[in-house]
Design a protein around this motif. Structure first.
Motif, PDB file in Angstrom:
ATOM      1  N   THR A  94     -38.231  64.697  35.255  1.00 49.15           N
ATOM      2  CA  THR A  94     -38.759  64.367  36.579  1.00 49.15           C
ATOM      3  C   THR A  94     -37.667  64.047  37.594  1.00 49.15           C
ATOM      4  OG1 THR A  94     -39.033  62.010  36.040  1.00 49.15           O
ATOM      5  CG2 THR A  94     -40.912  63.493  35.596  1.00 49.15           C
ATOM      6  N   HIS A  95     -36.592  63.357  37.134  1.00 57.51           N
ATOM      7  CA  HIS A  95     -35.539  63.002  38.078  1.00 57.51           C
ATOM      8  C   HIS A  95     -34.287  62.535  37.343  1.00 57.51           C
ATOM      9  CE1 HIS A  95     -37.451  59.058  37.454  1.00 57.51           C
ATOM     10  NE2 HIS A  95     -36.395  58.475  37.997  1.00 57.51           N
ATOM     11  N   ALA A  96     -33.277  62.168  38.117  1.00 61.32           N
ATOM     12  CA  ALA A  96     -31.929  62.030  37.574  1.00 61.32           C
ATOM     13  C   ALA A  96     -31.613  60.672  36.965  1.00 61.32           C
ATOM     14  CB  ALA A  96     -30.900  62.333  38.675  1.00 61.32           C
ATOM     15  N   HIS A  97     -32.439  59.664  37.088  1.00 59.36           N
ATOM     16  CA  HIS A  97     -32.121  58.355  36.533  1.00 59.36           C
ATOM     17  C   HIS A  97     -32.034  58.415  35.011  1.00 59.36           C
ATOM     18  CE1 HIS A  97     -33.670  56.256  40.431  1.00 59.36           C
ATOM     19  NE2 HIS A  97     -32.427  56.673  40.541  1.00 59.36           N
ATOM     20  N   TYR A  98     -31.160  57.569  34.453  1.00 58.69           N
ATOM     21  CA  TYR A  98     -30.804  57.677  33.035  1.00 58.69           C
ATOM     22  C   TYR A  98     -31.986  57.528  32.084  1.00 58.69           C
ATOM     23  CZ  TYR A  98     -31.267  52.626  32.317  1.00 58.69           C
ATOM     24  OH  TYR A  98     -31.761  51.352  32.199  1.00 58.69           O
ATOM     25  N   ASP A  99     -33.026  56.797  32.505  1.00 56.84           N
ATOM     26  CA  ASP A  99     -34.181  56.595  31.635  1.00 56.84           C
ATOM     27  C   ASP A  99     -35.196  57.733  31.741  1.00 56.84           C
ATOM     28  OD1 ASP A  99     -34.485  55.558  34.254  1.00 56.84           O
ATOM     29  OD2 ASP A  99     -36.168  54.301  33.675  1.00 56.84           O
ATOM     30  N   HIS A 100     -34.849  58.765  32.483  1.00 52.59           N
ATOM     31  CA  HIS A 100     -35.704  59.944  32.617  1.00 52.59           C
ATOM     32  C   HIS A 100     -34.951  61.231  32.296  1.00 52.59           C
ATOM     33  CE1 HIS A 100     -39.002  57.647  34.488  1.00 52.59           C
ATOM     34  NE2 HIS A 100     -38.003  56.877  34.864  1.00 52.59           N
ATOM     35  N   CYS A 101     -33.672  61.235  32.582  1.00 49.71           N
ATOM     36  CA  CYS A 101     -32.829  62.380  32.232  1.00 49.71           C
ATOM     37  C   CYS A 101     -31.764  61.880  31.268  1.00 49.71           C
ATOM     38  CB  CYS A 101     -32.204  62.999  33.469  1.00 49.71           C
ATOM     39  SG  CYS A 101     -31.147  64.416  33.084  1.00 49.71           S
ATOM     40  N   ILE A 114     -26.892  72.527  24.530  1.00 48.93           N
ATOM     41  CA  ILE A 114     -27.940  72.561  23.502  1.00 48.93           C
ATOM     42  C   ILE A 114     -28.462  73.987  23.273  1.00 48.93           C
ATOM     43  CG2 ILE A 114     -28.654  70.184  23.971  1.00 48.93           C
ATOM     44  CD1 ILE A 114     -31.094  71.287  25.425  1.00 48.93           C
ATOM     45  N   GLU A 115     -27.860  74.950  23.956  1.00 50.59           N
ATOM     46  CA  GLU A 115     -28.231  76.366  23.815  1.00 50.59           C
ATOM     47  C   GLU A 115     -29.716  76.588  24.082  1.00 50.59           C
ATOM     48  OE1 GLU A 115     -26.667  76.991  19.796  1.00 50.59           O
ATOM     49  OE2 GLU A 115     -25.012  78.085  20.706  1.00 50.59           O
ATOM     50  N   ALA A 116     -30.173  76.023  25.193  1.00 47.05           N
ATOM     51  CA  ALA A 116     -31.587  76.161  25.557  1.00 47.05           C
ATOM     52  C   ALA A 116     -31.960  77.627  25.744  1.00 47.05           C
ATOM     53  CB  ALA A 116     -31.868  75.385  26.841  1.00 47.05           C
ATOM     54  N   ALA A 117     -33.202  77.936  25.401  1.00 48.48           N
ATOM     55  CA  ALA A 117     -33.679  79.316  25.508  1.00 48.48           C
ATOM     56  C   ALA A 117     -33.946  79.721  26.947  1.00 48.48           C
ATOM     57  CB  ALA A 117     -34.947  79.486  24.678  1.00 48.48           C
ATOM     58  N   GLY A 118     -34.239  78.753  27.788  1.00 43.09           N
ATOM     59  CA  GLY A 118     -34.545  79.053  29.181  1.00 43.09           C
ATOM     60  C   GLY A 118     -34.345  77.831  30.051  1.00 43.09           C
ATOM     61  N   LEU A 119     -34.192  78.057  31.343  1.00 41.21           N
ATOM     62  CA  LEU A 119     -33.928  76.980  32.283  1.00 41.21           C
ATOM     63  C   LEU A 119     -34.585  77.342  33.605  1.00 41.21           C
ATOM     64  CD1 LEU A 119     -32.371  74.336  32.773  1.00 41.21           C
ATOM     65  CD2 LEU A 119     -30.334  75.706  33.236  1.00 41.21           C
ATOM     66  N   HIS A 120     -35.440  76.433  34.105  1.00 41.18           N
ATOM     67  CA  HIS A 120     -36.146  76.677  35.356  1.00 41.18           C
ATOM     68  C   HIS A 120     -36.021  75.448  36.251  1.00 41.18           C
ATOM     69  CE1 HIS A 120     -38.262  80.342  33.963  1.00 41.18           C
ATOM     70  NE2 HIS A 120     -38.220  79.740  32.787  1.00 41.18           N
ATOM     71  N   PHE A 121     -35.840  75.695  37.539  1.00 38.44           N
ATOM     72  CA  PHE A 121     -35.747  74.608  38.513  1.00 38.44           C
ATOM     73  C   PHE A 121     -36.877  74.754  39.526  1.00 38.44           C
ATOM     74  CE2 PHE A 121     -31.477  75.192  36.850  1.00 38.44           C
ATOM     75  CZ  PHE A 121     -31.209  73.904  36.426  1.00 38.44           C
ATOM     76  N   ALA A 136     -36.653  71.333  35.470  1.00 40.23           N
ATOM     77  CA  ALA A 136     -36.120  70.170  36.189  1.00 40.23           C
ATOM     78  C   ALA A 136     -36.202  70.423  37.692  1.00 40.23           C
ATOM     79  CB  ALA A 136     -34.673  69.914  35.778  1.00 40.23           C
ATOM     80  N   PRO A 137     -36.058  69.358  38.487  1.00 41.82           N
ATOM     81  CA  PRO A 137     -36.005  69.542  39.937  1.00 41.82           C
ATOM     82  C   PRO A 137     -34.812  70.401  40.356  1.00 41.82           C
ATOM     83  CG  PRO A 137     -36.429  67.248  39.394  1.00 41.82           C
ATOM     84  CD  PRO A 137     -36.054  67.930  38.110  1.00 41.82           C
ATOM     85  N   LYS A 138     -35.001  71.207  41.373  1.00 41.16           N
ATOM     86  CA  LYS A 138     -33.942  72.063  41.900  1.00 41.16           C
ATOM     87  C   LYS A 138     -32.701  71.256  42.278  1.00 41.16           C
ATOM     88  CE  LYS A 138     -32.188  75.854  43.775  1.00 41.16           C
ATOM     89  NZ  LYS A 138     -31.661  76.958  42.919  1.00 41.16           N
ATOM     90  N   SER A 139     -32.913  70.041  42.762  1.00 43.74           N
ATOM     91  CA  SER A 139     -31.783  69.201  43.190  1.00 43.74           C
ATOM     92  C   SER A 139     -30.890  68.780  42.033  1.00 43.74           C
ATOM     93  CB  SER A 139     -32.300  67.954  43.906  1.00 43.74           C
ATOM     94  OG  SER A 139     -33.158  67.202  43.050  1.00 43.74           O
ATOM     95  N   MET A 140     -31.365  68.941  40.794  1.00 47.56           N
ATOM     96  CA  MET A 140     -30.588  68.552  39.619  1.00 47.56           C
ATOM     97  C   MET A 140     -29.912  69.741  38.939  1.00 47.56           C
ATOM     98  SD  MET A 140     -33.143  65.776  37.844  1.00 47.56           S
ATOM     99  CE  MET A 140     -32.012  65.543  36.457  1.00 47.56           C
ATOM    100  N   GLU A 141     -29.891  70.881  39.581  1.00 51.02           N
ATOM    101  CA  GLU A 141     -29.412  72.103  38.934  1.00 51.02           C
ATOM    102  C   GLU A 141     -28.019  71.973  38.324  1.00 51.02           C
ATOM    103  OE1 GLU A 141     -29.101  76.914  39.764  1.00 51.02           O
ATOM    104  OE2 GLU A 141     -30.021  75.586  41.255  1.00 51.02           O
ATOM    105  N   PRO A 142     -27.009  71.439  39.020  1.00 51.27           N
ATOM    106  CA  PRO A 142     -25.668  71.411  38.416  1.00 51.27           C
ATOM    107  C   PRO A 142     -25.599  70.592  37.137  1.00 51.27           C
ATOM    108  CG  PRO A 142     -25.533  71.069  40.790  1.00 51.27           C
ATOM    109  CD  PRO A 142     -26.985  70.964  40.422  1.00 51.27           C
ATOM    110  N   GLU A 143     -26.179  69.395  37.136  1.00 48.83           N
ATOM    111  CA  GLU A 143     -26.056  68.536  35.953  1.00 48.83           C
ATOM    112  C   GLU A 143     -26.883  69.041  34.784  1.00 48.83           C
ATOM    113  OE1 GLU A 143     -28.089  64.540  37.073  1.00 48.83           O
ATOM    114  OE2 GLU A 143     -28.026  65.781  38.877  1.00 48.83           O
ATOM    115  N   VAL A 144     -28.075  69.565  35.053  1.00 51.99           N
ATOM    116  CA  VAL A 144     -28.929  70.049  33.968  1.00 51.99           C
ATOM    117  C   VAL A 144     -28.361  71.331  33.368  1.00 51.99           C
ATOM    118  CG1 VAL A 144     -31.218  70.910  33.382  1.00 51.99           C
ATOM    119  CG2 VAL A 144     -30.982  68.922  34.869  1.00 51.99           C
ATOM    120  N   ALA A 145     -27.815  72.194  34.193  1.00 47.06           N
ATOM    121  CA  ALA A 145     -27.239  73.437  33.681  1.00 47.06           C
ATOM    122  C   ALA A 145     -26.128  73.144  32.685  1.00 47.06           C
ATOM    123  CB  ALA A 145     -26.725  74.295  34.829  1.00 47.06           C
TER     124      ALA A 145
END
Length: 222
Positions: free
Chosen positions: A47-54, A86-93, A71-80
Motif C-alpha cells: 500500500t505504501h512506503a512505511h516500514y510496517d507496510h513495505c 527475489i526474482e519476482a515473476a511480475g511487477l505492476h505499478f 505497488a504504488p507508481k510512486s514507489m517504483e524505484p525502491e520496489v523494482a
C-alpha cells in the motif's frame, strides 16, 4: 464468506486472502514468523512506503519465483530493486483509479491519505499511496491502507472492508466506525492496531460504533 475462513490478519495490516482455486494474496506482509514464511504468495500488494507496510524481508518470506508484486507508481524505484532480488515473476505499478487483472483477481487502486489536520504530513495525498479493492470469488474486498476517510475512498463499494483503527497515523476507532458506516459493507475486519499504535481494546471501541447491521469480525492475530 460466512466466517471469512479464507482470511488471516497476522499483525498490523498484514493480510492473507486465499481464493477457492488456491490463489494466495498478501497485502503488506510484516513481522511474519518462520512458520508463516511459506513462499506461497501468488500476488503481493504493497500500500505504501512505511516500514510496517513495505518490508522487503517479509515480502521475501512469502514470495517465490511465481509471485507478482503490485505497488504504488510512486514507489517504483525502491520496489523494482528488491523485486529483482527475489526474482519476482511480475511487477505492476498502479495509481489511484487504476485497474488490473491478475490470475482471475480484479484489482482496483484507491487513494489512501490523511485529511485530519493533526496528521496531514504522515500520509499526504501527493505521495500517491494506495488502498486496494480486490474481487476474489465474487467477493469484493477493500483494504484501505493507511488512511482517513477521504473523498477518494468514501464511495467504495465492497462486501468486506479492512480498515485501520489505531489512531495517530490513521483513523481512530470512532473515526473508523464512522467510515465503515458510510461504506456499509456486509462485514468489516479492523486492522492497524494493537502493536505499533493503538491497543487490542480498540477492537471493542470500534465495534461499539459500527452499525449493528454490519458484522465486525476479529481477525488480528497479534
Amino acid at each position: 464468506m460466512a466466517d471469512l475462513e479464507n482470511v488471516r490478519v497476522f499483525t498490523q495490516s498484514a493480510i492473507r486472502i486465499q481464493g477457492e482455486n488456491g490463489t494466495v494474496i498478501y497485502l503488506d506482509p510484516f513481522r511474519l514468523t518462520d512458520d508463516e514464511a511459506a513462499h506461497d504468495a501468488d500476488i503481493v500488494l504493497i500500500t505504501h512506503a512505511h516500514y510496517d507496510h513495505c518490508s522487503p524481508d517479509d515480502i521475501a518470506r512469502v514470495a517465490g519465483k511465481h509471485t507478482t508484486l503490485v505497488a504504488p507508481k510512486s514507489m517504483e524505484p525502491e520496489v523494482a530493486g528488491f523485486a529483482d532480488a527475489i526474482e519476482a515473476a511480475g511487477l505492476h505499478f498502479m495509481q489511484a483509479g487504476g485497474h488490473l487483472e491478475l490470475q482471475g483477481i480484479a484489482i482496483d487502486a484507491v487513494g489512501a491519505y490523511n485529511v485530519e489536520p493533526e496528521r496531514l504530513g504522515m500520509h499526504p495525498r501527493a505521495n500517491g499511496w494506495l488502498g486496494y479493492e480486490l474481487t476474489v470469488d465474487s467477493v469484493r474486498f477493500y483494504a484501505a491502507g493507511d488512511t482517513d476517510q477521504n473523498p477518494d475512498n468514501e464511495h467504495v463499494v465492497c462486501d468486506v472492508a479492512f480498515v485501520p483503527i489505531g489512531g495517530t497515523y490513521t483513523c481512530d476507532p470512532h473515526q473508523a466506525a464512522a467510515f465503515v458506516n458510510t461504506l456499509r459493507p456486509q462485514a468489516v475486519v479492523p486492522i492497524h492496531y494493537g502493536s505499533i499504535v493503538g491497543s487490542m481494546s480498540d477492537f471493542d471501541s470500534f465495534a461499539a460504533g459500527v452499525d449493528p447491521a454490519i458484522r465486525v469480525v476479529r481477525k488480528l492475530e497479534r
